[in-house]
Every structure is written in structure tokens, then in C-alpha cells.
Design a protein around this motif. Structure first.
Motif, PDB file in Angstrom:
ATOM      1  N   TRP A  25      93.350  38.179 -75.583  1.00 35.89           N
ATOM      2  CA  TRP A  25      94.642  38.184 -74.629  1.00 35.89           C
ATOM      3  C   TRP A  25      94.399  39.156 -73.678  1.00 35.89           C
ATOM      4  CZ3 TRP A  25      95.652  34.188 -77.129  1.00 35.89           C
ATOM      5  CH2 TRP A  25      95.694  34.418 -78.742  1.00 35.89           C
ATOM      6  N   ILE A  26      95.160  38.962 -72.468  1.00 35.80           N
ATOM      7  CA  ILE A  26      95.147  39.989 -71.268  1.00 35.80           C
ATOM      8  C   ILE A  26      96.616  39.724 -70.829  1.00 35.80           C
ATOM      9  CG2 ILE A  26      92.838  40.147 -70.785  1.00 35.80           C
ATOM     10  CD1 ILE A  26      93.490  37.931 -68.524  1.00 35.80           C
ATOM     11  N   THR A  27      96.762  40.655 -70.212  1.00 32.38           N
ATOM     12  CA  THR A  27      98.481  40.696 -69.565  1.00 32.38           C
ATOM     13  C   THR A  27      98.191  39.892 -68.088  1.00 32.38           C
ATOM     14  OG1 THR A  27      97.738  42.609 -67.947  1.00 32.38           O
ATOM     15  CG2 THR A  27      98.666  43.106 -70.185  1.00 32.38           C
ATOM     16  N   ASP A  28      99.537  39.459 -67.880  1.00 31.05           N
ATOM     17  CA  ASP A  28      99.532  38.734 -66.596  1.00 31.05           C
ATOM     18  C   ASP A  28      99.031  39.489 -65.375  1.00 31.05           C
ATOM     19  OD1 ASP A  28     100.448  36.740 -68.127  1.00 31.05           O
ATOM     20  OD2 ASP A  28     102.566  36.631 -67.351  1.00 31.05           O
ATOM     21  N   LYS A  29      99.236  40.682 -65.432  1.00 31.11           N
ATOM     22  CA  LYS A  29      98.834  41.559 -64.406  1.00 31.11           C
ATOM     23  C   LYS A  29      97.241  41.465 -64.439  1.00 31.11           C
ATOM     24  CE  LYS A  29      99.694  46.078 -62.416  1.00 31.11           C
ATOM     25  NZ  LYS A  29     100.365  47.180 -62.834  1.00 31.11           N
ATOM     26  N   ASP A  30      96.638  41.468 -65.408  1.00 33.16           N
ATOM     27  CA  ASP A  30      95.230  41.345 -65.335  1.00 33.16           C
ATOM     28  C   ASP A  30      94.897  39.986 -64.872  1.00 33.16           C
ATOM     29  OD1 ASP A  30      95.014  44.057 -66.053  1.00 33.16           O
ATOM     30  OD2 ASP A  30      94.800  43.556 -68.436  1.00 33.16           O
ATOM     31  N   ARG A  31      95.381  38.851 -65.354  1.00 35.05           N
ATOM     32  CA  ARG A  31      95.218  37.563 -65.097  1.00 35.05           C
ATOM     33  C   ARG A  31      95.461  37.194 -63.752  1.00 35.05           C
ATOM     34  NH1 ARG A  31      94.321  33.594 -68.810  1.00 35.05           N
ATOM     35  NH2 ARG A  31      95.181  34.907 -70.314  1.00 35.05           N
ATOM     36  N   PHE A  32      96.535  37.573 -63.075  1.00 36.38           N
ATOM     37  CA  PHE A  32      97.017  37.007 -61.838  1.00 36.38           C
ATOM     38  C   PHE A  32      96.885  38.005 -60.624  1.00 36.38           C
ATOM     39  CE2 PHE A  32      99.614  34.393 -64.882  1.00 36.38           C
ATOM     40  CZ  PHE A  32      98.666  33.219 -64.788  1.00 36.38           C
ATOM     41  N   GLY A  33      96.824  39.294 -61.077  1.00 38.79           N
ATOM     42  CA  GLY A  33      96.728  40.341 -60.248  1.00 38.79           C
ATOM     43  C   GLY A  33      95.250  40.460 -59.353  1.00 38.79           C
ATOM     44  N   PHE A  34      95.026  39.502 -58.578  1.00 45.14           N
ATOM     45  CA  PHE A  34      93.619  39.729 -57.898  1.00 45.14           C
ATOM     46  C   PHE A  34      93.835  39.525 -56.523  1.00 45.14           C
ATOM     47  CE2 PHE A  34      93.670  35.383 -59.836  1.00 45.14           C
ATOM     48  CZ  PHE A  34      93.711  34.630 -58.576  1.00 45.14           C
ATOM     49  N   THR A  35      94.986  38.965 -55.796  1.00 51.94           N
ATOM     50  CA  THR A  35      94.893  38.496 -54.438  1.00 51.94           C
ATOM     51  C   THR A  35      95.008  39.751 -53.589  1.00 51.94           C
ATOM     52  OG1 THR A  35      97.323  38.127 -54.951  1.00 51.94           O
ATOM     53  CG2 THR A  35      95.714  35.992 -54.821  1.00 51.94           C
ATOM     54  N   TYR A  36      95.373  40.972 -54.085  1.00 49.07           N
ATOM     55  CA  TYR A  36      95.661  41.915 -53.234  1.00 49.07           C
ATOM     56  C   TYR A  36      94.309  42.278 -52.259  1.00 49.07           C
ATOM     57  CZ  TYR A  36      92.500  44.276 -56.648  1.00 49.07           C
ATOM     58  OH  TYR A  36      91.276  44.827 -57.315  1.00 49.07           O
ATOM     59  N   ALA A  37      93.439  42.001 -52.935  1.00 52.76           N
ATOM     60  CA  ALA A  37      91.971  42.068 -52.099  1.00 52.76           C
ATOM     61  C   ALA A  37      91.893  41.279 -50.916  1.00 52.76           C
ATOM     62  CB  ALA A  37      90.602  42.012 -53.195  1.00 52.76           C
ATOM     63  N   ARG A  38      92.359  40.246 -50.637  1.00 52.11           N
ATOM     64  CA  ARG A  38      92.338  39.263 -49.484  1.00 52.11           C
ATOM     65  C   ARG A  38      93.516  39.132 -48.788  1.00 52.11           C
ATOM     66  NH1 ARG A  38      91.235  35.172 -53.581  1.00 52.11           N
ATOM     67  NH2 ARG A  38      93.016  33.984 -53.784  1.00 52.11           N
ATOM     68  N   GLN A  39      94.325  40.299 -48.731  1.00 51.62           N
ATOM     69  CA  GLN A  39      95.275  40.168 -47.961  1.00 51.62           C
ATOM     70  C   GLN A  39      95.326  40.241 -46.413  1.00 51.62           C
ATOM     71  OE1 GLN A  39      98.695  39.424 -49.161  1.00 51.62           O
ATOM     72  NE2 GLN A  39      97.230  38.907 -50.637  1.00 51.62           N
ATOM     73  N   ASP A  40      96.106  40.008 -45.507  1.00 49.94           N
ATOM     74  CA  ASP A  40      95.741  40.182 -44.186  1.00 49.94           C
ATOM     75  C   ASP A  40      95.519  41.699 -43.829  1.00 49.94           C
ATOM     76  OD1 ASP A  40      96.154  37.366 -43.867  1.00 49.94           O
ATOM     77  OD2 ASP A  40      98.231  37.610 -43.186  1.00 49.94           O
ATOM     78  N   ASP A  41      96.094  42.583 -44.312  1.00 52.07           N
ATOM     79  CA  ASP A  41      95.946  43.820 -43.810  1.00 52.07           C
ATOM     80  C   ASP A  41      94.698  44.648 -44.583  1.00 52.07           C
ATOM     81  OD1 ASP A  41      96.784  43.950 -46.434  1.00 52.07           O
ATOM     82  OD2 ASP A  41      98.343  45.349 -46.196  1.00 52.07           O
ATOM     83  N   ARG A  42      93.720  43.833 -45.175  1.00 54.04           N
ATOM     84  CA  ARG A  42      92.631  44.216 -45.715  1.00 54.04           C
ATOM     85  C   ARG A  42      91.681  44.802 -44.620  1.00 54.04           C
ATOM     86  NH1 ARG A  42      88.810  43.281 -50.124  1.00 54.04           N
ATOM     87  NH2 ARG A  42      87.674  45.155 -49.697  1.00 54.04           N
ATOM     88  N   LEU A  43      91.161  45.881 -44.976  1.00 55.14           N
ATOM     89  CA  LEU A  43      90.326  46.894 -43.641  1.00 55.14           C
ATOM     90  C   LEU A  43      88.947  46.099 -43.947  1.00 55.14           C
ATOM     91  CD1 LEU A  43      91.295  50.283 -44.531  1.00 55.14           C
ATOM     92  CD2 LEU A  43      92.183  48.822 -42.712  1.00 55.14           C
ATOM     93  N   THR A  44      88.455  45.692 -42.761  1.00 56.33           N
ATOM     94  CA  THR A  44      86.940  44.934 -42.764  1.00 56.33           C
ATOM     95  C   THR A  44      85.985  45.865 -42.085  1.00 56.33           C
ATOM     96  OG1 THR A  44      87.749  43.626 -40.833  1.00 56.33           O
ATOM     97  CG2 THR A  44      87.928  43.002 -43.091  1.00 56.33           C
ATOM     98  N   HIS A  45      86.586  46.737 -41.110  1.00 56.09           N
ATOM     99  CA  HIS A  45      85.387  47.445 -40.206  1.00 56.09           C
ATOM    100  C   HIS A  45      85.829  49.208 -40.428  1.00 56.09           C
ATOM    101  CE1 HIS A  45      83.548  43.824 -38.817  1.00 56.09           C
ATOM    102  NE2 HIS A  45      84.767  43.447 -38.522  1.00 56.09           N
ATOM    103  N   PRO A  46      84.807  49.900 -40.302  1.00 49.44           N
ATOM    104  CA  PRO A  46      85.259  51.279 -40.126  1.00 49.44           C
ATOM    105  C   PRO A  46      85.832  51.590 -38.979  1.00 49.44           C
ATOM    106  CG  PRO A  46      82.678  50.961 -40.554  1.00 49.44           C
ATOM    107  CD  PRO A  46      83.593  49.805 -40.510  1.00 49.44           C
ATOM    108  N   MET A  47      86.770  52.454 -38.843  1.00 52.75           N
ATOM    109  CA  MET A  47      87.645  52.681 -37.674  1.00 52.75           C
ATOM    110  C   MET A  47      87.418  54.278 -37.534  1.00 52.75           C
ATOM    111  SD  MET A  47      90.905  50.071 -37.636  1.00 52.75           S
ATOM    112  CE  MET A  47      91.397  50.528 -39.244  1.00 52.75           C
ATOM    113  N   VAL A  48      87.645  54.575 -36.136  1.00 54.91           N
ATOM    114  CA  VAL A  48      87.788  56.064 -35.779  1.00 54.91           C
ATOM    115  C   VAL A  48      88.727  56.177 -34.832  1.00 54.91           C
ATOM    116  CG1 VAL A  48      85.336  56.630 -36.141  1.00 54.91           C
ATOM    117  CG2 VAL A  48      85.910  55.827 -33.955  1.00 54.91           C
TER     118      VAL A  48
END
Lengths: 179, 816
Positions: B288-311
Motif C-alpha cells: 500500500w502507498i498513500t495517494d500522495k506517493d501515487r499521484f504526486g509526481f507532476t510537480y517535476a514537469r510544471q511550466d516553472d521548472r528550471l532548466t538552465h543555470p541562471m546568473v
């Protein structure tokens, strides 16, 4: 030291084939200036078929992708909604790609298709000068809209539910009734 | 299916019964079901309703076998039905007995025919949905229809249909016509999760899974019903029509949402995780796992995901994209120029990443100003962690919870803060475990564990723990376990009292943090007074021990904790900040944390997505999400849970690689650049067997307030985070969010009467830093206490009220 036969007869005998062939029917095809029709069941480029009202037959089930021995097909399904319907039933193919660099035109995908959405045409001119254009997208594969068909998304025009479509018990398309 | 417990292998010979299955004699422990005994000899009897972790029910009848029992003369007699006809028995409800002779479909044509008949009956109303069904390709009904069904259908009539799908909850969808009425989902909800909001309703051909209209199916564990559904009747809105199972790449991994380290299976295709399922680990999460463990994975591909280093561009003052080498150089130069630097990491790190931060701070920055605690904390907690938790290895385990008589929870709401732990506690409680909770009110979770409440106003936990030593009713002794939540850090004396209680009663103690990386951070030394492996900073021998591996000396002065770093940055004593995944709103004083980030002259931010910190940072370095790197999470038990990289094609760098890059530019290399190398160095370093820090002895009397009385008009604030709330790790799955519990302020009936409003009406809660309006509800709280969820429905208690647990707030009826 070659024998006399080898020295004099054999070179001439070689032309015998040439002479004989001059009186036979020519098999050379003048492609691409003259295009000959293929055999009727020739395995050519795929086509994604439509219902008579224009809705897509593809339900995005990916069975074609599963059947493909060359891993040439990529499908992603999605849900139809009441406002945006592409196929009868719940599911449609949102992404449909066939990679003709990989496709061996074996036709196993056609056998796998549960809705007869995917069939093959006789079109065999599948060559290009770059790789990207040989990955055919859904819009490249979809059958053209025939008279009476409407570009999806639209509601089911021929029946009340997908069962009517699958059983073939749908009303005739609009233009047919007019005609 | 699950490995059944090993207890079976240890039973004495006398407790075995011997039976014959398909002509093979097999001895199994008493009480074993025939279906399981058959598995022992490699015979798979088809089944739908049977599940090793659920009580037998015999609902689907698919597992029929022919059974003969020894008669008075010792000769086996076949169990008969109507005269002259064999009556096949359901092997999933039949206990094996001595001398029993079982013939399954393999050796008995009668059993085979019976099974085919049942399969035919199940398929009569099952729609031909397989091409569009999410279960198609991994469906027990599909598989067993092939293996144990008839080849041809004889059914020509019209199938029964239902409108579909219907929502059982926002996340769980039900196709009623696909259901084979095995009752796995309803049994799971009732027996395992304790949320029996679904049940079988109607009878006969119309029987279906239904919900109670007045109580929606709001369960933190509802996703498990989807996974154990043997047909495609239950599907999730998040995964519906996303992919087919045969097109997915499955990788075993470990859940990153809580400190339980649940085994999960991550399915991905084309570089995108499309779903997660529960893995099987009998020692940790069973199935068994929690729903958070099961469904909480889309955070990593949101539009505000950082892709490049910034200075930060020197001329414009704006952040601009930079190359990795440039970012490393700018970060290194900036940190050098900034002088003293503090490191704040948050609790989401893997053990290896935490170790890299720890070494980076000590070796590259030469400071002990490092702290992972982005929440209320104290020096007492630090001493407690150093003395009792850090580097102690595997302590209390999930399995231990089932073996003891009493478990005391303090400052811990397992259902919200450690879902897998909750399920194990509930399982144990159903077998007789006594759960006692020191909490402000009887939460739904505690009620489901049939627990006893020691009603305690926030701030009084220390006194309650002290009183427990003399509590004859709870009678905590060496056969008990004390589970301490991280929230106790905010209560002066509570952790000291817990350690003392464990000392005097002999009960075993375990610290249960909320986040996956907390325990690993403690072990890796992300504390100002603690080096990796539980080595105290002020112990010369420990520093030498560490120095031999690191090849350098370590500062002997304990550094500042997170609050100290924040204060020092505001005061200008610290110029540089390295911030890794800290959300200012999580900290006890969000305003101060924001001010510190603003005040620091140079801020390096290692982040997944754009946040307030990255907005203010001088160098932003994007790091890998859990699925994009290998690593190890350490559970609250102290169990190491290593996992591999799921998205192998991802090029995102883990924190340790980024830190190694900066350290190289600083001229003080970390000595590792890969997870494997960090792991190797950690194991080379080993644990610490020298002197440990003494347990804290902060007295409770001096600091605790008058018990359970209100200061003037104010109410004492109790608060914790609900499992499914506004957390940024749940972003992107709106269906999951919708299954969360709504924010409700809970007060006692007496307090509510004093407010002059009815339950369900809006109240305004005002703290020192502002106010929030939300509906009010009644719970069995002490008078003068109000409970708020810490971060639900847009209300963040730390940020919006400026208050933490134990603070005094005022509550008024009506909206602000």
C-alpha cells in the motif's frame, strides 16, 4: 592455352541472350514518368479512417503500436469530452505517429486494429530527403474529408452512443439522405 | 502477490497440516488457505477477490476446486452438492486441513468446468472495452479468461450497460459494467484504510460499487483500490487513457513524499513519468502507498521548472541564462566575496545530496552554519537528534509496531504526516495494539486506529509526556514504543521529556519526521553541531576521525542553526547564503527568512522550480527531481532505501554534482561527483562509535505556560499540515488536490458556543501577523484551543497568521 571453342564461339554465344531478348516484351517500367497501379492489396502508406460523419475511427488503444514489430508507431490516447469529441466513445488518439523510416509495411498493425481505423493505401512513394518528414503525424495519415463529413471535433451525428457506430446501426450521413 | 509473512516458515512441525493437491503432498501451517497451499506447489488457481492482505470473502467464486475430506474410515470423500453431483469449493475461503485431497483445474475436469462456468458468468456483463480500458494488458480478468475461460462465447444477448464512468471521488473513476463484484476495493477501504465510504449496493445483476452520498470518498489511500482492482472498473482520472501498460518502462523506486520510504514502481515513457504504483515490500509498506506517493509526481514537469543555470546580470540586475561552467565560476566568486556563508537545505534531499551539502559547508565554505530544518526548531531538538537519532542505524521498524502492546504518539498525526506508518499502526491496532496519542483532539486517523487520546493543548506536550511515566492506564514499559513527531521541537522540554520517558520506562523511541530527507540529513550531519554519522562537532576525536577521510580539518565551533543563520544574515554577520529547496513559507518565520534572503549579499539557490528564493538569488542552479537521479532516502526507522535513476535520459544534475562544481571553482574539491562516489565515501566514513552528545534535559516547568488556560480572549493554536494540501510537491495534479480535506478550523463545542456561530459558518482567525477566514467545525478539543490545517485551501498559517503551533490567536465569527 584456351581451346578454339573458348577463343571464337564463347564470345559470340554470350550475345545470344542479347539477341533473344530483343524479341521479348520489355519489362522496364518508366517510373516515375509512367506510374503503374499496384496490386489491389498492396501494402502501402497507412490511412486513419473516419466514420461517415467525419469522426475518427481511431480510439487511441495503441494495439497497433503493440503489434508493430519495428516499433514504428507511437500513439497517445486522451479522453473525448462532450465539448470536444473526435471519435465515438470515451477515448481517441490524441497523438498518432508512424515512422516510415522504421515501418516495414508488414500490415500487422492493420490486423491489430479493433475498429478498422487503420488500413493501408496503395501509395508507395515514401521517400524524402530528410528524416523528420518521414515521421507522419495524425494529420498526415487521416483520410480526407469526403462529402458529408465534418471536421472533428463535433458531436456524434450518426447515433446516440458509440454502440450505434460499432454495430453499424447508424443513421445515414447527411449528404446521403439529401442525395 | 505479496510474500506472506515469514512466520509460517518458523512454525513447529506439530503446527503443520498435510494435504494433497493435484496428487502432490504438501505440508502447510495450520490456518493456511487452500489457494495459498496450492501456490506452494506451483499451482495457480485463478482468482479475483482473493488478496493476501485482505480477509477472505469468497465473492467471485472463480477459485472453485474439487475437495475431498477424510471420512470416519479415513478414506477421502468428495464434497457433494445435490445428490450425485460434486460441489466444488472456493479455495480462497477454505482452510487446509489434515488429509484433505484437493484437485484443481489441472487434475480435475469438474473443477476446470466449474471455473469456466464462473468465468463465463463474469464475462456475460463485462463489456468488450479492452482496447480502451486502462487495465487492458495487465488485467487479471483478461489473463485468466485466456487461461481458464472458454475459447468461444455463447452469449448473444445484449449486455447490461451503465452510464460511465462515474466519479467515486475526484480521482477515482468507476465503470460499473466492468466490475466483477470482488469487493476488493470495499474491503480495502474498510479493513486497511478505515475509510469505508464505498460499499456494494443493490443486488443481483444491478449490484454495484456505490458511495454514501452524504460522505464523499475522501481517503488518503484511495489509489490502492485502483491498483488492486482485478478488472478495469476503478481507474484514476490522472492516468485515464494516458498509456498502455505494454508501452511503459517500469522502474522500482522509493517515494519521496514522506519519511516512510515506501517502495513504489514508476512507469514512464518518452522521458515522462505517467504513473506510479505501489511496490511490494513486506518490511516497509507491504503493498500500500498513500495517494500522495501515487499521484504526486507532476510537480517535476510544471511550466516553472528550471532548466538552465541562471546568473544575475551585473548590468541589468536581471537573471539571465548561463552555462554551467559560468554559473559555477560566478557562484564560487560570489561566495568567496560574500565572506561568511550559511547553508539552508530543507528536508527533501537524498542522503548523498545531504552529505554533499554537509561536506560542502565544512570543506568548501569552512563553516558549520548549516541546517536542514526549514520549520520550527530548537537547540533542544538539535541535542535530541545528536544524542538519540543521528547515525543510530535501524531502530524501531514497521514490523516492530505489530509486535508491541502500546504505541504512544506525541506531536505526530500519522495519517497526515506519515501515511504508510498510519496504515501499519492501524493494522497493528486491529490486532490489539493500543495506540495512545498526545494530541489536541481525536483526529480521524486516531479514531481509525481505535486510539486513546491524551487531550493536550499545544505547548503542554512536555508535561503530558512527563505525566505518562506515572500513568497506570497507559503503562508504558519496555514493551512499548514512543513515536515522536518533528513538531515537538517547537515545544520546550518535550523532546527532553520524551527521551527521559524512554529512559525511565524502557520504551523504545523513534523520531518520525515529515519529510523524506530529514532522517538522512541528520545522518549526513546537516546540523550546526553535528558532522556526518552522528559525530559531534565539539568532539576532537570525531573531527580527527572525519578528517582522515576528508583529508582536511573541520572547524570545532558549532555553527548557527537555521533561525540563527536567518538572524545573522539580517544582521549582516553572514554575507552569503546557499539555499537548497527551502520554501520560506515553511519556516517558522517566513517574513524573517525572506528578509534574510533579501539582506544577504550573495545567494546561491539550488532549486527545481522558480520560487521566491530563486527570484532573489544571484545564482540559480537547477537540480534533478527524485525521478531524475539515483539516491538513498533514510526512513524514520533509520532504514536506508536506495533507488536508481528512473528517467535515464534526463540530464538534470543532482545537488551533489552542482555542489561539486562550485567546490572545484573554490579550489576545495569535494572529492566526488557522482552519487556512487558519494555513497562509497559515506560507507568508507562509517558510523561513529565514540562519545555521543548527552540527551537534552530542558526542564518543562520553567517554560511551559499555565496548562490549558487561555491568555485573555485568545485561543491556543494547534496546527499541522494535512497530507494533501497546498504543498508545491503536489502541484500539477488537480484531481489529487481535489481529494484533499477542506480547510476547517476546529474548536470545542463550548468554544464554538462562545463564538456565537454555527458549525460550518465562516470564522476569522487572527494571529500576530494577519488573519484568515475559513469554516469552523467542532472536535473534541480542550476549550481555549483552535486547530487549523497548516497549509490548506490557500491559507498558510505561518505566513498568513504569523503564528506557529502554541501561539495565541483570536477567533471571531464571520468573515474579516
Amino acid at each position: 592455352m584456351p581451346t578454339l571453342k573458348e577463343q571464337f564461339w564463347d564470345p559470340v554465344a554470350g550475345f545470344g541472350v542479347t539477341f533473344r531478348t530483343m524479341f521479348k516484351k520489355v519489362v522496364t517500367e518508366q517510373y516515375p514518368f509512367e506510374k503503374k497501379p499496384t496490386a489491389p492489396r498492396f501494402h502501402g502508406r497507412h490511412q486513419l479512417n473516419r466514420w461517415p460523419d467525419g469522426l475518427e475511427k481511431c480510439i487511441g488503444c495503441e494495439l497497433c503500436a503493440w503489434a508493430c514489430p519495428a516499433d514504428a508507431i507511437y500513439v497517445e490516447g486522451a479522453s473525448n469530452t462532450e465539448d470536444e469529441r473526435y471519435s465515438p466513445g470515451e477515448r481517441y488518439g490524441r497523438v498518432y505517429q508512424i515512422n516510415y523510416l522504421r515501418c516495414i509495411l508488414c500490415g500487422l498493425c492493420i490486423e491489430a486494429c479493433p475498429t478498422r481505423a487503420l488500413t493501408m493505401t496503395n501509395e508507395y512513394e515514401l521517400a524524402d530527403d530528410n528524416r523528420a518528414d518521414l515521421i507522419y503525424e495524425k494529420q498526415d495519415l487521416l483520410a480526407p474529408l469526403l462529402p458529408g463529413m465534418e471536421q472533428p471535433p463535433h458531436a456524434m451525428l450518426l447515433g446516440d452512443d458509440e454502440g450505434d457506430y460499432y454495430r453499424g446501426s447508424f443513421r445515414p450521413a447527411k449528404n446521403e439522405s439529401e442525395a | 502477490m505479496t510474500v506472506t509473512s515469514k512466520e509460517g516458515q518458523e512454525v513447529a512441525k506439530a503446527d503443520l497440516v498435510t494435504l494433497t493437491i493435484d496428487g502432490v503432498e504438501v505440508s502447510v501451517p495450520k490456518g493456511t488457505l487452500v489457494i495459498r497451499a496450492a501456490e506452494q506447489i506451483g499451482v495457480q488457481i485463478p482468482r479475483f477477490c482473493d488478496h493476501p492482505l485482505l480477509a477472505p470473502v469468497g465473492a467471485c467464486r472463480q477459485c472453485l476446486v474439487e475437495v475431498a475430506l477424510p471420512g470416519p474410515d479415513g478414506e477421502p470423500r468428495t464434497m457433494m452438492g445435490p445428490p450425485g453431483r460434486v460441489k466444488p469449493q472456493a479455495s480462497c475461503t477454505l482452510t487446509a486441513s489434515e488429509g484433505m485431497v484437493v484437485n484443481t483445474q489441472i487434475s480435475s475436469p469438474i473443477a476446470d468446468k466449474a471455473q469456466q462456468g464462473v468465468m463465463e458468468a463474469l464475462l456475460i456483463n463485462h463489456p468488450l472495452d479492452c482496447p480502451v480500458c486502462d487495465k487492458g494488458g495487465e488485467c487479471p480478468l483478461q489473463n485468466q479468461a485466456m487461461s481458464n475461460g472458454r475459447g468461444e462465447t455463447r452469449f448473444v444477448e445484449t449486455k447490461r450497460t451503465f452510464p460511465k464512468p462515474i466519479n467515486i471521488s475526484a480521482q477515482v473513476l468507476l465503470d460499473r459494467e466492468r466490475c466483477v463484484l470482488c469487493a476488493r476495493c470495499t474491503r480495502f477501504s474498510e479493513q486497511i484504510a478505515g475509510d469505508p465510504f464505498i460499499a456494494l449496493i443493490e443486488r443481483g445483476a444491478l449490484q454495484q460499487v456505490g458511495i454514501y452520498e452524504k460522505e464523499p470518498f475522501e481517503s488518503y489511500f484511495s489509489g490502492n483500490t485502483i491498483q488492486i482492482c482485478p478488472v478495469g472498473a476503478l481507474t484514476s482520472a490522472a492516468y485515464r487513457f494516458r498509456a498502455r501498460p505494454f508501452d511503459l518502462v517500469s522502474t522500482p523506486s522509493v517515494a519521496e513524499h514522506d519519511a516512510c520510504g515506501s517502495a513504489i514502481r514508476v512507469d514512464h515513457r518518452r522521458g515522462k513519468v505517467v504513473r506510479r504504483l505501489s511496490g511490494e515490500d513486506p518490511a516497509v509498506n507491504e503493498e500500500w502507498i498513500t495517494d500522495k506517493d501515487r499521484f504526486g509526481f507532476t510537480y517535476a514537469r510544471q511550466d516553472d521548472r528550471l532548466t538552465h543555470p541562471m546568473v544575475r546580470d551585473e548590468e541589468t540586475g536581471e537573471l539571465r541564462t548561463a552555462s554551467w561552467p559560468e554559473a559555477f565560476v560566478v557562484a564560487a566568486r560570489g561566495l568567496q566575496a560574500a565572506g561568511a556563508t550559511g547553508v539552508l537545505t530543507g528536508g527533501r534531499l537524498t542522503l548523498e545530496d545531504a552529505y554533499a551539502y554537509s561536506k560542502f559547508a565544512r570543506v568548501a565554505l569552512g563553516t558549520n552554519d548549516v541546517d536542514f530544518r526549514a520549520r520550527a526548531h530548537s537547540a533542544e531538538e538539535e541535542a535530541f537528534l545528536a544524542s538519540t537519532v543521528a547515525g543510530t542505524g535501524l531502530g524501531v521498524t514497521f514490523e516492530d509496531l505489530e509486535k508491541v502492546g502500546t504505541v504512544v504518539l506525541a506531536g505526530l498525526e500519522p495519517e497526515d504526516e506519515a501515511g504508510t506508518l498510519f496504515l501499519r499502526l492501524r493494522k497493528a491496532a486491529r490486532k490489539g495494539l493500543k495506540v495512545v496519542s498526545i494530541a489536541p483532539f481525536t483526529s480521524r486517523g486516531l479514531a481509525k486506529m481505535h486510539g486513546t487520546l491524551i487531550r493536550t493543548a499545544p505547548g503542554d506536550e512536555a508535561a503530558a509526556l512527563e505525566a505518562l511515566a506515572h500513568d497506570g492506564e497507559v503503562a508504558l514499559d519496555a514493551g512499548g514504543i514512543l513515536l515522536i513527531g518533528e513538531r515537538l521541537a517547537a515545544v520546550p522540554g518535550a523532546l527532553s521529556a520524551a527521551a527521559a520517558l524512554a529512559g525511565t520506562t524502557g520504551a523504545r523511541l523513534a523520531w518520525v519526521p515529515r519529510r523524506a530527507g530529514d532522517r538522512g540529513a541528520v545522518d549526513a550531519g546537516l546540523l550546526p553541531s553535528l558532522l556526518p554519522g552522528g559525530r559531534p562537532v565539539d568532539d576532537a576525536a570525531a573531527r580527527v576521525d572525519l578528517g582522515t577521510v576528508w583529508g582536511t580539518t573541520v572547524g570545532h565551533e558549532p555553527g548557527r542553526d537555521a533561525a540563527g543563520i536567518v538572524a545573522a544574515a539580517i544582521a549582516g554577520e553572514i554575507g552569503g547564503l546557499v539555499v537548497g529547496g527551502v520554501d520560506p513559507d515553511d519556516t517558522a518565520d517566513p517574513a524573517a527568512t525572506r528578509a534574510a534572503i533579501g539582506a544577504a549579499s550573495f545567494v546561491v539557490s539550488l532549486e527545481l522550480r522558480a520560487t521566491d528564493v530563486t527570484q532573489a538569488a544571484d545564482v540559480v542552479l537547477p537540480v534533478a527531481a527524485a525521478a531524475e537521479k539515483a539516491g538513498t532516502f533514510v526512513t524514520w526507522e533509520g532504514r536506508q532505501r536506495p533507488f536508481g535513476k528512473v528517467l535515464v535520459e534526463s540530464h538534470a544534475l543532482p545537488d551533489l554534482r552542482v555542489l561539486a562544481g562550485i567546490a572545484d571553482e573554490l579550489g576545495t574539491p569535494l572529492g566526488f561527483k557522482t552519487v556512487e562516489a558519494a555513497r562509497a565515501e559515506l560507507s568508507e566514513l562509517g558510523g561513529w562509535d565514540g562519545d555521543r552528545v548527552a540527551a537534552p534535559t530542558v526542564s518543562t516547568g520553567s517554560t511551559t505556560r499555565e496548562s490549558s488556560t487561555t491568555d485573555g480572549d485568545g485561543l491556543r493554536l494547534a496546527t499541522w499540515k494535512q497530507m494533501i494540501d497546498d504543498a508545491s510537491m503536489l502541484d500539477g495534479d488537480d484531481y489529487l488536490r481535489a481529494t484533499g480535506r477542506a480547510a476547517v478550523a476546529l474548536v470545542s463545542a463550548g468554544t464554538l458556543a462562545g463564538l456565537g456561530v454555527e458549525a460550518g459558518a465562516n470564522v476569522t482567525v487572527t494571529g500576530p501577523g494577519g488573519s484568515a477566514t475559513l469554516p469552523v467545525g467542532v472536535a473534541d478539543l480542550a476549550d481555549g484551543v483552535v486547530w487549523l490545517p497548516a497549509g490548506s485551501d490557500g491559507i498558510n498559517v505561518n505566513r498568513d497568521l504569523g503564528a506557529t503551533a502554541g501561539a495565541t490567536v483570536s477567533v471571531e465569527g464571520g468573515a474579516a
